[in-house]
Write a protein that holds these residues in place. Structure first.
Motif, PDB file in Angstrom:
ATOM      1  N   UNK A  44      15.906  15.877  68.818  1.00 13.24           N
ATOM      2  CA  UNK A  44      15.633  14.673  68.058  1.00 13.24           C
ATOM      3  C   UNK A  44      16.774  14.456  67.081  1.00 13.24           C
ATOM      4  N   UNK A  45      17.286  13.242  67.067  1.00 10.05           N
ATOM      5  CA  UNK A  45      18.386  12.888  66.173  1.00 10.05           C
ATOM      6  C   UNK A  45      17.898  11.845  65.179  1.00 10.05           C
ATOM      7  N   UNK A  46      18.384  11.974  63.949  1.00  8.46           N
ATOM      8  CA  UNK A  46      17.993  11.076  62.871  1.00  8.46           C
ATOM      9  C   UNK A  46      19.209  10.269  62.421  1.00  8.46           C
ATOM     10  N   UNK A  47      18.995   8.993  62.137  1.00  6.24           N
ATOM     11  CA  UNK A  47      20.026   8.141  61.536  1.00  6.24           C
ATOM     12  C   UNK A  47      19.474   7.567  60.236  1.00  6.24           C
ATOM     13  N   UNK A  48      20.330   7.529  59.220  1.00  2.82           N
ATOM     14  CA  UNK A  48      19.900   7.072  57.905  1.00  2.82           C
ATOM     15  C   UNK A  48      19.695   5.566  57.874  1.00  2.82           C
ATOM     16  N   UNK A  49      19.040   5.141  56.792  1.00  2.00           N
ATOM     17  CA  UNK A  49      18.926   3.712  56.512  1.00  2.00           C
ATOM     18  C   UNK A  49      20.314   3.100  56.398  1.00  2.00           C
ATOM     19  N   UNK A  50      20.424   1.822  56.802  1.00  2.00           N
ATOM     20  CA  UNK A  50      21.744   1.196  56.850  1.00  2.00           C
ATOM     21  C   UNK A  50      22.315   0.991  55.451  1.00  2.00           C
ATOM     22  N   UNK A  51      23.642   1.028  55.355  1.00  2.00           N
ATOM     23  CA  UNK A  51      24.331   0.815  54.083  1.00  2.00           C
ATOM     24  C   UNK A  51      25.602   0.023  54.341  1.00  2.00           C
ATOM     25  N   UNK A  52      26.093  -0.649  53.312  1.00  2.00           N
ATOM     26  CA  UNK A  52      27.340  -1.394  53.404  1.00  2.00           C
ATOM     27  C   UNK A  52      28.013  -1.428  52.045  1.00  2.00           C
ATOM     28  N   UNK A  53      29.282  -1.822  52.058  1.00  2.00           N
ATOM     29  CA  UNK A  53      30.076  -1.882  50.835  1.00  2.00           C
ATOM     30  C   UNK A  53      30.674  -3.269  50.693  1.00  2.00           C
ATOM     31  N   UNK A  54      30.844  -3.687  49.450  1.00  2.00           N
ATOM     32  CA  UNK A  54      31.381  -5.024  49.194  1.00  2.00           C
ATOM     33  C   UNK A  54      32.832  -5.135  49.653  1.00  2.00           C
ATOM     34  N   UNK A  55      33.587  -4.047  49.483  1.00  2.00           N
ATOM     35  CA  UNK A  55      35.005  -4.041  49.840  1.00  2.00           C
ATOM     36  C   UNK A  55      35.294  -2.965  50.881  1.00  2.00           C
ATOM     37  N   UNK A  56      36.396  -3.102  51.572  1.00  2.00           N
ATOM     38  CA  UNK A  56      36.817  -2.091  52.537  1.00  2.00           C
ATOM     39  C   UNK A  56      37.194  -0.804  51.802  1.00  2.00           C
ATOM     40  N   UNK A  57      36.729   0.324  52.322  1.00  2.00           N
ATOM     41  CA  UNK A  57      36.990   1.615  51.674  1.00  2.00           C
ATOM     42  C   UNK A  57      37.531   2.612  52.707  1.00  2.00           C
ATOM     43  N   UNK A  58      38.194   3.640  52.182  1.00  2.00           N
ATOM     44  CA  UNK A  58      38.687   4.743  53.013  1.00  2.00           C
ATOM     45  C   UNK A  58      37.797   5.944  52.741  1.00  2.00           C
ATOM     46  N   UNK A  59      36.872   6.209  53.649  1.00  2.00           N
ATOM     47  CA  UNK A  59      35.931   7.321  53.468  1.00  2.00           C
ATOM     48  C   UNK A  59      36.668   8.650  53.560  1.00  2.00           C
ATOM     49  N   UNK A  60      36.453   9.525  52.557  1.00  2.00           N
ATOM     50  CA  UNK A  60      37.179  10.798  52.509  1.00  2.00           C
ATOM     51  C   UNK A  60      36.273  12.020  52.587  1.00  2.00           C
ATOM     52  N   UNK A  61      34.997  11.883  52.257  1.00  2.00           N
ATOM     53  CA  UNK A  61      34.106  13.049  52.292  1.00  2.00           C
ATOM     54  C   UNK A  61      32.666  12.621  52.539  1.00  2.00           C
ATOM     55  N   UNK A  62      31.984  13.392  53.385  1.00  2.00           N
ATOM     56  CA  UNK A  62      30.560  13.208  53.628  1.00  2.00           C
ATOM     57  C   UNK A  62      29.851  14.493  53.205  1.00  2.00           C
ATOM     58  N   UNK A  63      28.838  14.346  52.380  1.00  2.00           N
ATOM     59  CA  UNK A  63      28.046  15.497  51.917  1.00  2.00           C
ATOM     60  C   UNK A  63      26.582  15.281  52.306  1.00  2.00           C
ATOM     61  N   UNK A  64      25.914  16.339  52.725  1.00  2.00           N
ATOM     62  CA  UNK A  64      24.489  16.251  53.045  1.00  2.00           C
ATOM     63  C   UNK A  64      23.821  17.579  52.748  1.00  2.00           C
ATOM     64  N   UNK A  65      22.482  17.594  52.781  1.00  2.00           N
ATOM     65  CA  UNK A  65      21.716  18.781  52.432  1.00  2.00           C
ATOM     66  C   UNK A  65      20.625  19.014  53.473  1.00  2.00           C
ATOM     67  N   UNK A  66      20.284  20.281  53.702  1.00  2.00           N
ATOM     68  CA  UNK A  66      19.211  20.583  54.640  1.00  2.00           C
ATOM     69  C   UNK A  66      18.832  22.053  54.620  1.00  2.00           C
ATOM     70  N   UNK A  67      17.782  22.378  55.364  1.00  2.00           N
ATOM     71  CA  UNK A  67      17.262  23.754  55.398  1.00  2.00           C
ATOM     72  C   UNK A  67      16.840  24.112  56.820  1.00  2.00           C
ATOM     73  N   UNK A  68      16.608  25.409  57.042  1.00  2.00           N
ATOM     74  CA  UNK A  68      16.289  25.921  58.365  1.00  2.00           C
ATOM     75  C   UNK A  68      14.879  26.513  58.419  1.00  2.00           C
ATOM     76  N   UNK A  69      14.374  26.556  59.630  1.00  2.00           N
ATOM     77  CA  UNK A  69      13.154  27.308  59.923  1.00  2.00           C
ATOM     78  C   UNK A  69      13.408  28.069  61.223  1.00  2.00           C
ATOM     79  N   UNK A  70      13.466  29.401  61.205  1.00  2.00           N
ATOM     80  CA  UNK A  70      13.102  30.252  60.062  1.00  2.00           C
ATOM     81  C   UNK A  70      14.260  30.583  59.119  1.00  2.00           C
ATOM     82  N   UNK A  71      15.482  30.655  59.631  1.00  2.00           N
ATOM     83  CA  UNK A  71      16.606  31.063  58.785  1.00  2.00           C
ATOM     84  C   UNK A  71      17.904  30.495  59.351  1.00  2.00           C
ATOM     85  N   UNK A  72      18.905  30.420  58.486  1.00  2.00           N
ATOM     86  CA  UNK A  72      20.197  29.882  58.904  1.00  2.00           C
ATOM     87  C   UNK A  72      20.897  30.842  59.860  1.00  2.00           C
ATOM     88  N   UNK A  73      21.596  30.321  60.878  1.00  2.00           N
ATOM     89  CA  UNK A  73      22.381  31.180  61.769  1.00  2.00           C
ATOM     90  C   UNK A  73      23.608  31.720  61.043  1.00  2.00           C
TER      91      UNK A  73
END
Length: 214
Positions: A44-73
């Protein structure tokens, strides 16, 4: 002659866009929050709610958070994608940007999920131009089929999301999808409007011309 060079340099600095890195969008992680299962490419794949920007930007970093069940590999792996809008308010089937995160998340933030599991923070450096006024969607899923990974929710967002079972499937609007936690950092370039730029440099150009006639 020295003054002439200084004037030319000044015009160049006015025209030259000066990038400034900044967080342009953040849905902060919710400590003790729930998560949405996101594993793939089949699962199962998840996609976030849509977003936009007023001006053109140069994306440099993506950060996200999450957890595992039962444990991280021992070594973690994620597929990170950006999708454009399909014209009807949903992500397109195929991503226009895709990259892979390989390594380990950072648990030093001390966050936990709804069940007390350790929450990891991930940072991925990118270099991607995003046009102003266009709708975009972010998708992150874990590549380890033996581990269930849950994208941590955020207390902010517009309560919309999309899910699908596998690559190539159409996205389904999913009202039960949580607001996902993520942060986008970009270089913002302040490009003067043509009319403003002309008013700014016209006197300098006239001064250069008058000095030459002398």
């Amino acid at each position: 002659m020295n003054s002439m060079r200084q004037l030319i340099l000044l015009i160049f600095l006015i025209i030259l866009p000066l990038p400034a890195s900044a967080v342009i969008l953040e849905q902060a992680p919710l400590d003790g929050g729930d998560g949405s299962l996101s594993v793939g490419p089949s699962g199962i794949q998840i996609a976030t709610d849509d977003f936009q920007f007023a001006n053109t930007i140069q994306l440099t970093n993506i950060r996200w958070w999450g957890s595992y069940d039962p444990a991280a590999p021992v070594t973690e792996s994620f597929t990170v994608r950006l999708f454009a809008d399909d014209g009807s308010g949903n992500p397109e089937t195929n991503a226009f940007f895709e990259t892979t995160f390989a390594g380990n998340g950072d648990s030093s933030g001390g966050l936990v999920d709804l069940f007390g599991g350790t929450v990891y923070q991930y940072d991925l450096g990118v270099n991607q131009l995003l046009q102003g006024g266009a709708d975009y969607y972010l998708s992150v899923f874990n590549n380890d089929g033996a581990q269930d990974w849950y994208w941590l929710e955020s207390a902010t967002g517009n309560n919309t999301g999309w899910s699908r079972a596998a690559d190539g499937d159409f996205w389904n609007f999913d009202a039960s999808t949580l607001n996902m936690s993520f942060q986008l950092t970009a270089d913002i370039v302040d490009i003067p409007e043509p009319a403003t730029l002309l008013l700014t440099i016209a006197p300098l150009l006239w001064l250069i011309g008058s000095r030459r006639r002398r």
